[in-house]
Write a protein that holds these residues in place. Structure first.
Motif, PDB file in Angstrom:
ATOM      1  N   ALA A 148       0.828  -1.206   0.000  1.00  0.00           N
ATOM      2  CA  ALA A 148       0.000   0.000   0.000  1.00  0.00           C
ATOM      3  C   ALA A 148       0.863   1.256   0.000  1.00  0.00           C
ATOM      4  N   GLY A 149       1.941   1.244   0.791  1.00  0.00           N
ATOM      5  CA  GLY A 149       2.835   2.397   0.837  1.00  0.00           C
ATOM      6  C   GLY A 149       3.531   2.619  -0.488  1.00  0.00           C
ATOM      7  N   GLU A 156       0.270 -10.711  -4.473  1.00  0.00           N
ATOM      8  CA  GLU A 156      -1.153 -10.936  -4.257  1.00  0.00           C
ATOM      9  C   GLU A 156      -1.827  -9.825  -3.466  1.00  0.00           C
ATOM     10  N   ALA A 157      -1.095  -8.769  -3.151  1.00  0.00           N
ATOM     11  CA  ALA A 157      -1.663  -7.649  -2.402  1.00  0.00           C
ATOM     12  C   ALA A 157      -2.722  -6.934  -3.251  1.00  0.00           C
ATOM     13  N   PRO A 158      -3.674  -6.226  -2.612  1.00  0.00           N
ATOM     14  CA  PRO A 158      -4.685  -5.483  -3.377  1.00  0.00           C
ATOM     15  C   PRO A 158      -4.079  -4.544  -4.427  1.00  0.00           C
ATOM     16  N   GLU A 159      -2.947  -3.936  -4.085  1.00  0.00           N
ATOM     17  CA  GLU A 159      -2.193  -3.128  -5.049  1.00  0.00           C
ATOM     18  C   GLU A 159      -0.799  -3.756  -5.154  1.00  0.00           C
ATOM     19  N   PRO A 160      -0.630  -4.724  -6.038  1.00  0.00           N
ATOM     20  CA  PRO A 160       0.606  -5.511  -6.066  1.00  0.00           C
ATOM     21  C   PRO A 160       1.842  -4.669  -6.344  1.00  0.00           C
ATOM     22  N   VAL A 161       2.970  -5.160  -5.848  1.00  0.00           N
ATOM     23  CA  VAL A 161       4.270  -4.573  -6.181  1.00  0.00           C
ATOM     24  C   VAL A 161       4.845  -5.390  -7.332  1.00  0.00           C
TER      25      VAL A 161
END
Length: 294
Positions: free
Chosen positions: A85-86, A129-134
């Motif tokens: 997120a950051g 797999e994060a909501p806003e992937p890296v």
């Protein structure tokens, strides 16, 4: 030298724990220093000392082209959700300028340290797999051994090895192949008196000789025993540091570039490394190093 990523990061960067925005000694001077580093032609600033993602923001805000990377963020200290997120927030504000440098740290420094390679793989999956992937292109790994180096090429943009030699750089390039970024850190002591320069180097190096991840990697390169005593033998100090005047340091940086590095992150070591902003040394080195900016 691999050229695919070198223009993205610039040929020369700065590695400094003093550029952490949580450092109370400098305040607004950190942004001013970043702006000057950009004007001098450094391509990337690596924030040392296990920074958070948020600590990149003031440096990005103070500059217009400079890349800012964590060098490195410890995977034990921050959740993948928080980091992703950051990073996404910084990408919206400063597209393409923040690089997430990740590392597994050391058993002596991370309370939950275990299975570093497996945990890093799991961490990368969490970022995927994060909501806003890296994306893999937005992260690099602090890699020393062959397995972590290969992982950095397979699941990240490349590797950011710390406390290594030109020989290690050549070996890392062979493992990574021609595509991935190879951006080693190189400690330097800008002092024409080699006896004094080695003394400063040893005073700083002694801490790292207590961390097995580093000594094991150096053992793979043929060091051992007496090389790790008293802050390091002359042979070891001369291999992992650039020592002497600016021209001597430029030659050492050249060795790393010739060995296959795309980018060298120069860490100026002084009596107050970690808190000192060595502006005079950064300026002097900018006059002799192959600066390409970004």
């Amino acid at each position: 030298m691999n050229t695919k990523n070198s223009t993205d990061f610039g040929t020369i960067g700065v590695w400094s724990g003093a550029l952490r925005t949580s450092n109370p000694e400098h305040g607004d001077r950190i942004g001013d220093a970043a702006a000057e580093l950009e004007s001098l032609g450094y391509g990337t600033v690596w924030i040392g000392g296990s920074p958070s993602v948020a600590e990149a923001r003031p440096l990005l805000d103070a500059t217009t082209r400079l890349k800012v990377a964590t060098g490195i963020l410890s995977i034990w200290d921050h959740s993948t959700e928080e980091v992703a997120a950051g990073r996404a927030d910084l990408e919206r504000g400063y597209p393409g300028r923040f690089v997430l440098g990740l590392g597994a740290s050391h058993s002596a420094l991370a309370e939950r340290y275990e299975r570093p390679y497996s945990t890093m793989k799991e961490y990368l999956t969490g970022l995927d797999e994060a909501p806003e992937p890296v994306p893999a292109s937005g992260r690099v790994l602090a890699a020393l051994g062959p397995k972590m180096l290969k992982l950095s090429g397979d699941r990240a943009a490349g590797a950011h090895p710390y406390l290594v030699t030109a020989e290690h750089t050549a070996q890392a390039r062979e493992i990574l192949g021609r595509g991935p970024l190879l951006a080693p850190e190189l400690k330097v002591v800008l002092d024409p008196d080699l006896t004094a320069a080695r003394a400063k180097a040893r005073a700083y190096l002694g801490f790292y000789m207590k961390l097995p991840n580093y000594t094991k990697n150096l053992e793979r390169l043929g060091f051992g025993g007496a090389d790790f005593e008293g802050g390091g033998s002359d042979r070891l100090v001369d291999a992992v540091f650039g020592l002497g005047d600016a021209d001597a340091i430029a030659r050492k940086v050249g060795e790393f570039l010739s060995a296959g590095a795309d980018h060298v992150a120069v860490q100026v070591v002084t009596e107050k490394t970690g808190t000192d902003l060595p502006l005079a040394q950064w300026r002097e080195l900018a006059g002799v190093l192959p600066m390409t900016g970004v």
